[in-house]
Design a protein around this motif. Structure first.
Motif, PDB file in Angstrom:
ATOM      1  N   THR A   1      24.943  83.799  27.779  1.00  0.00           N
ATOM      2  CA  THR A   1      25.051  85.140  28.335  1.00  0.00           C
ATOM      3  C   THR A   1      23.689  85.824  28.340  1.00  0.00           C
ATOM      4  N   PHE A   2      22.947  85.703  27.200  1.00  0.00           N
ATOM      5  CA  PHE A   2      21.589  86.262  27.141  1.00  0.00           C
ATOM      6  C   PHE A   2      20.723  85.675  28.272  1.00  0.00           C
ATOM      7  N   ALA A   3      20.765  84.331  28.389  1.00  0.00           N
ATOM      8  CA  ALA A   3      19.898  83.647  29.355  1.00  0.00           C
ATOM      9  C   ALA A   3      20.250  84.043  30.784  1.00  0.00           C
ATOM     10  N   GLN A   4      21.550  84.190  31.072  1.00  0.00           N
ATOM     11  CA  GLN A   4      21.950  84.584  32.412  1.00  0.00           C
ATOM     12  C   GLN A   4      21.444  85.990  32.731  1.00  0.00           C
ATOM     13  N   TRP A   5      21.540  86.883  31.746  1.00  0.00           N
ATOM     14  CA  TRP A   5      21.038  88.242  31.999  1.00  0.00           C
ATOM     15  C   TRP A   5      19.515  88.237  32.180  1.00  0.00           C
ATOM     16  N   ILE A   6      18.800  87.447  31.342  1.00  0.00           N
ATOM     17  CA  ILE A   6      17.338  87.361  31.480  1.00  0.00           C
ATOM     18  C   ILE A   6      16.976  86.884  32.890  1.00  0.00           C
ATOM     19  N   SER A   7      17.737  85.890  33.378  1.00  0.00           N
ATOM     20  CA  SER A   7      17.480  85.376  34.719  1.00  0.00           C
ATOM     21  C   SER A   7      17.695  86.463  35.769  1.00  0.00           C
ATOM     22  N   LEU A   8      18.832  87.176  35.605  1.00  0.00           N
ATOM     23  CA  LEU A   8      19.114  88.253  36.549  1.00  0.00           C
ATOM     24  C   LEU A   8      18.088  89.382  36.424  1.00  0.00           C
ATOM     25  N   TYR A   9      17.704  89.666  35.198  1.00  0.00           N
ATOM     26  CA  TYR A   9      16.779  90.770  34.967  1.00  0.00           C
ATOM     27  C   TYR A   9      15.415  90.488  35.600  1.00  0.00           C
ATOM     28  N   MET A  10      15.011  89.214  35.530  1.00  0.00           N
ATOM     29  CA  MET A  10      13.737  88.859  36.156  1.00  0.00           C
ATOM     30  C   MET A  10      13.792  89.096  37.653  1.00  0.00           C
ATOM     31  N   ARG A  11      14.978  88.823  38.239  1.00  0.00           N
ATOM     32  CA  ARG A  11      15.107  88.984  39.692  1.00  0.00           C
ATOM     33  C   ARG A  11      15.159  90.457  40.092  1.00  0.00           C
TER      34      ARG A  11
ATOM     35  N   TYR B   1      10.827  71.349  21.028  1.00  0.00           N
ATOM     36  CA  TYR B   1      12.204  70.858  21.107  1.00  0.00           C
ATOM     37  C   TYR B   1      12.830  71.197  22.457  1.00  0.00           C
ATOM     38  N   CYS B   2      12.255  72.186  23.175  1.00  0.00           N
ATOM     39  CA  CYS B   2      12.849  72.620  24.436  1.00  0.00           C
ATOM     40  C   CYS B   2      12.815  71.535  25.500  1.00  0.00           C
ATOM     41  N   VAL B   3      11.990  70.501  25.287  1.00  0.00           N
ATOM     42  CA  VAL B   3      11.971  69.408  26.250  1.00  0.00           C
ATOM     43  C   VAL B   3      13.353  68.770  26.344  1.00  0.00           C
ATOM     44  N   HIS B   4      14.069  68.707  25.210  1.00  0.00           N
ATOM     45  CA  HIS B   4      15.426  68.130  25.215  1.00  0.00           C
ATOM     46  C   HIS B   4      16.402  69.045  25.953  1.00  0.00           C
ATOM     47  N   THR B   5      16.247  70.354  25.772  1.00  0.00           N
ATOM     48  CA  THR B   5      17.130  71.305  26.456  1.00  0.00           C
ATOM     49  C   THR B   5      16.975  71.201  27.965  1.00  0.00           C
ATOM     50  N   LEU B   6      15.717  71.123  28.432  1.00  0.00           N
ATOM     51  CA  LEU B   6      15.474  71.051  29.879  1.00  0.00           C
ATOM     52  C   LEU B   6      15.895  69.703  30.444  1.00  0.00           C
TER      53      LEU B   6
ATOM     54  N   GLY C   1       7.493  71.399  11.141  1.00  0.00           N
ATOM     55  CA  GLY C   1       8.557  71.291  10.131  1.00  0.00           C
ATOM     56  C   GLY C   1       9.781  72.125  10.438  1.00  0.00           C
ATOM     57  N   LEU C   2      10.090  72.318  11.719  1.00  0.00           N
ATOM     58  CA  LEU C   2      11.258  73.129  12.089  1.00  0.00           C
ATOM     59  C   LEU C   2      12.520  72.280  12.009  1.00  0.00           C
ATOM     60  N   GLU C   3      13.503  72.738  11.208  1.00  0.00           N
ATOM     61  CA  GLU C   3      14.734  71.958  10.986  1.00  0.00           C
ATOM     62  C   GLU C   3      15.842  72.326  11.973  1.00  0.00           C
ATOM     63  N   ALA C   4      16.183  73.623  12.030  1.00  0.00           N
ATOM     64  CA  ALA C   4      17.311  74.049  12.864  1.00  0.00           C
ATOM     65  C   ALA C   4      16.808  74.551  14.214  1.00  0.00           C
ATOM     66  N   TYR C   5      17.600  74.256  15.271  1.00  0.00           N
ATOM     67  CA  TYR C   5      17.199  74.663  16.630  1.00  0.00           C
ATOM     68  C   TYR C   5      18.430  74.812  17.494  1.00  0.00           C
ATOM     69  N   ILE C   6      18.429  75.861  18.329  1.00  0.00           N
ATOM     70  CA  ILE C   6      19.432  76.011  19.384  1.00  0.00           C
ATOM     71  C   ILE C   6      18.731  76.609  20.596  1.00  0.00           C
ATOM     72  N   GLY C   7      18.923  75.994  21.755  1.00  0.00           N
ATOM     73  CA  GLY C   7      18.244  76.459  22.954  1.00  0.00           C
ATOM     74  C   GLY C   7      19.113  76.312  24.185  1.00  0.00           C
ATOM     75  N   VAL C   8      18.897  77.225  25.164  1.00  0.00           N
ATOM     76  CA  VAL C   8      19.620  77.170  26.433  1.00  0.00           C
ATOM     77  C   VAL C   8      18.599  77.333  27.559  1.00  0.00           C
ATOM     78  N   PRO C   9      18.841  76.689  28.709  1.00  0.00           N
ATOM     79  CA  PRO C   9      17.923  76.858  29.847  1.00  0.00           C
ATOM     80  C   PRO C   9      18.062  78.250  30.464  1.00  0.00           C
ATOM     81  N   ILE C  10      16.958  78.759  31.001  1.00  0.00           N
ATOM     82  CA  ILE C  10      16.972  79.967  31.836  1.00  0.00           C
ATOM     83  C   ILE C  10      16.748  79.505  33.269  1.00  0.00           C
ATOM     84  N   LEU C  11      17.721  79.814  34.131  1.00  0.00           N
ATOM     85  CA  LEU C  11      17.677  79.311  35.502  1.00  0.00           C
ATOM     86  C   LEU C  11      17.234  80.416  36.458  1.00  0.00           C
ATOM     87  N   ALA C  12      16.504  80.011  37.499  1.00  0.00           N
ATOM     88  CA  ALA C  12      16.121  80.929  38.577  1.00  0.00           C
ATOM     89  C   ALA C  12      16.285  80.180  39.894  1.00  0.00           C
ATOM     90  N   ASP C  13      17.133  80.730  40.756  1.00  0.00           N
ATOM     91  CA  ASP C  13      17.425  80.087  42.047  1.00  0.00           C
ATOM     92  C   ASP C  13      17.905  78.655  41.846  1.00  0.00           C
TER      93      ASP C  13
END
Length: 779
Positions: free
Chosen positions: A152-162, A80-85, A111-123
């Motif tokens: 907020t989670f995704a932004q921190w993950i991005s920062l944490y990777m850096r 499903y992440c193809v739609h998010t990206l 058979g996955l019904e519910a989904y919520i996803g956000v992009p993780i950005l780098a540079d």
């Protein structure tokens, strides 16, 4: 504080603890994923890295069972992440099988019904995704708060990777604080961090947007920089006492922005403690809720204005229909009368709806007036039973009043208590089968009055009981006879009970079908009650020895300004009453011939020539042919509320052969025409459609009574009373308005009638009783 904001704040605090912990990268990722699973109530969470069409799992977590191992790869198109990206933004759906992506490989394969996803950005480019899924559909739609937390989670993950490698090598406090500040900058709610003494150390951009103050302007200050001066000191005392003990404080404050504008703020203040349990800082999460108050104010003003504008035409329509269906009008064809009855019934439903909506608004704004006086419970209950008699007779329903609490007295507003019990009994009538009964039982127990209203209808569905007292709540039943309603009656009834220091509750009868409501009210002390009152000003003579009739007459007068004498003689002897009474009451059961002979004898006595005679006709007795006689009227008994007083006052006006003169100050010409028709046989109504027109008319004429609206084209109607006082005028004034009277500064009034709620009979009674003494020269 709203539930959503509380959950968001709790999740943010937990996330902050994860960020500041000593866990390694994978442990923090796992903790964040488990936090998201708990917050969203979903089954699986994934952090992925996407390169080309390859989707690689970086971290995973599940609520139960095994999760895909890090390094597992999938074709991006199978996720499903193809739609998010592709969207480059958060995406979500609650039930894939019922959406446009039901044919997606991820659904057909996993058979996955519910989904919520956000992009993780780098540079500035998509590095991967953070997403949560579940095989079960999600019943509650994803909210903006859900998206904000995951971003907020995704932004921190991005920062944490850096910065992970650097943060692992150098664990200095200033670097950790900078990382945390970067995270909190992204939060939509205003955040303020103070030291243990309450001095501001840091605020995020959302705080600046809300208050107008920058970090440099508030650093070192206490939160008092936002104080409006509108908050009670004890609120701040309780706040500081709570957080000083290490407890979380949640509440609402009225604060002031940098530009001087006031605003309402909801906030949660959380103490931060070190390993030894000492408070080191406070974190406040704030939300501007001023829009809620603005909406409430607009709603209140809108309903108030609209209700007034509705009440004026409704009063005219109601009065006109009442005149058309009155016995004084020529007989109408059956079809026309049927249509008029339909119109009248629907007009009454609309009047009740408007009044109920206004009552709810007054209750919620704590503006409903209560005039508490010592009253007897039985008086209120019998008045309600009599008002309900028509619909009960139509369906063969009986209302039984019983119990030792009927004679109990209480301190209450008679009109509001009447409204309370009328709502409950009307509800019971609506759900009662034809031919059944409604039991109203009053019990006095330990200084409390318990009134139970029991019907024998279908009862209340168990699933609906928790919603019984909700606004606009109405249970449906296939066998229920409904008479229309707003769904506000029970909510209003409970509020009235509580304003009397009591309570309204529901309980299943337990011994058969039906529903049972119980009203509990505090009783007055058992000492004999001496009601205040002046010496009787008007005198009635009842020529009948029937105790039941005597009791009914007393109950319907129920006013210290009336005195009732009783004699078994017809006609009464000259020595029975001296001087002549204001009216004589006599039962029609004596027969037409005896009545005519008695009236003729009375008329030959000095002082009795034009004393009104009212013949009380029971349902069984034939109607005597007497109304052609001067100052004689026939009143059917049992009579309704106000019928007897209205009849007496009307005959008192007519007996002097001169109409009362009434000035009606109202800007709606159609309503003045209707009121003139209602009062036609006792008074001449002179219209004035503005204050200026009223003053001009009063400068050249005298009036027995003034009927006055409050809202007029050239000012407030009550200013006319002050103008009259300055001239030394003693003309009584009755306000007829759709708006409530002011709470203070009210000039003397002879009465207040509410548009849309007053009946033709109420208007006739009040007007006749006010102008009759002026005709007699006794005012």
């Amino acid at each position: 504080m709203s539930t959503t904001l509380e959950r968001f704040a709790d999740a943010l605090r937990a996330f902050n603890q994860i960020v500041e912990s000593d866990q390694d990268q994978q442990e923090k990722y796992a903790a964040i994923l488990h936090l998201g699973l708990d917050y969203l109530n979903l089954d699986m969470g994934l952090i992925s890295h996407v390169e080309g069409n390859t989707y690689t799992i970086v971290a995973s977590a599940t609520r139960e069972g095994d999760s895909p191992a890090p390094g597992t790869t999938f074709d991006l198109g199978q996720t499903y992440c193809v739609h998010t990206l592709q969207a480059g933004a958060p995406t979500a759906f609650e039930e894939a099988g019922k959406s446009t992506i039901a044919s997606h490989p991820c659904y057909t394969t996993f058979g996955l019904e519910a989904y919520i996803g956000v992009p993780i950005l780098a540079d500035g480019r998509a590095w991967g995704t953070l997403n949560f899924t579940s095989a079960a559909p999600r019943r509650i739609p994803f909210s903006e708060a859900d998206f904000a937390l995951l971003e907020t989670f995704a932004q921190w993950i991005s920062l944490y990777m850096r910065f992970a490698q650097q943060a692992e090598r150098v664990r200095e406090a200033d670097e950790t604080l900078r990382l945390r500040g970067t995270l909190l900058d992204a939060v939509a709610n205003a955040i303020m961090i103070t030291d243990a003494g309450g001095h501001i150390e840091w605020v995020n951009p959302a705080f600046t947007a809300m208050t107008g103050y920058t970090l440099n302007e508030v650093r070192g200050h206490t939160p008092r920089i936002l104080s409006s001066g509108r908050q009670k000191p004890e609120v701040y005392a309780r706040l500081w006492q709570t957080i000083s003990k290490g407890e979380v404080w949640k509440g609402e404050l009225i604060n002031r922005r940098k530009n001087g504008q006031l605003y309402h703020e909801e906030q949660t203040i959380t103490p931060v403690m070190d390993a030894r349990g000492n408070i080191t800082r406070f974190i406040a999460i704030k939300e501007d809720v001023s829009h809620r108050y603005a909406l409430d104010r607009l709603k209140h003003e809108f309903i108030s204005v609209v209700s007034h504008e509705l009440r004026t035409p409704l009063t005219a329509i109601r009065g006109s229909l009442g005149l058309l269906t009155s016995p004084a009008m020529p007989p109408l064809p059956d079809k026309a009368r049927e249509l008029l009855n339909i119109a009248n019934d629907n007009c009454e439903r609309l009047v009740r709806l408007v009044n109920d909506i206004l009552d709810v608004e007054k209750i919620e704004a704590n503006e409903m007036p209560f005039d508490l006086q010592p009253i007897m419970l039985e008086t209120v209950l019998r008045s309600v039973a009599e008002q309900s008699e028509g619909i009960c007779r139509e369906h063969g329903i009986r209302i039984n009043l019983s119990g030792n609490g009927l004679s109990a007295r209480l301190l209450g507003d008679a009109d509001r208590l009447h409204q309370l019990f009328l709502n409950l009994i009307a509800n019971a009538i609506s759900f009662s089968p034809d031919g059944q009964q409604i039991d109203v039982t009053a019990r006095l127990d330990g200084g409390r009055i318990h009134v139970r209203i029991r019907d024998y209808g279908p009862g209340v569905p168990e699933s609906f009981v928790p919603h019984l007292f909700d606004k606009f709540a109405q249970a449906q039943h296939p066998d229920t006879r409904t008479h229309g309603g707003s769904g506000l009656g029970l909510a209003i009834a409970r509020a009235i009970a509580e304003r009397h220091g009591g309570h309204l509750s529901y309980a299943a009868p337990g011994d058969g079908p039906g529903a049972c409501f119980e009203v509990t009210l505090p009783a007055l002390e058992s000492n004999p009650l001496q009601l205040p009152g002046e010496a009787p000003a008007r005198h009635l003579l009842l020529a009948a020895a029937d105790p039941a009739l005597h009791e009914a007459v007393i109950r319907h007068l129920d006013d210290s300004s009336w005195q009732l004498s009783v004699t078994a003689e017809w006609p009464p002897s000259c020595t029975t009453v001296t001087p002549a009474p204001d009216a004589i009451l006599v039962p029609a059961s004596l027969g037409t011939a005896r009545l005519l002979d008695g009236i003729a004898q009375i008329r030959r006595r000095a002082g009795y020539e034009d004393v009104p005679v009212i013949v009380l006709q029971g349902d069984e007795s034939p109607e005597p042919s007497l109304t052609h006689l001067q100052a004689v009227d026939v009143l059917r008994s049992p009579f309704r509320e106000g019928d007897l007083r209205r009849c007496v006052a009307r005959l008192q006006c007519i007996r002097h052969g001169q109409h009362g003169q009434i000035l009606y100050v109202e800007d709606d010409p159609s309503l003045t025409t209707v009121v003139a028709g209602i009062l036609a046989d006792i008074a001449d109504v002179h219209p004035a459609h503005s204050l200026r027109a009223a003053r001009d008319w009063l400068s050249d004429h005298d009036a027995d009574l003034i009927l006055l609206d409050q809202r007029l084209p050239d000012g407030h109607g009550l200013s006319l009373i002050h103008w009259l006082q300055a001239r030394g005028s003693q003309i009584p004034v009755v306000v007829i308005s759709g708006y409530p009277l002011p709470a203070s500064g009210l000039p003397p009034l002879a009465g207040f009638l509410q548009k849309g709620a007053l009946s033709n009979g109420q208007l006739q009674t009040l007007v006749a009783e006010l102008i009759a003494p002026r005709h007699n020269g006794t005012d």
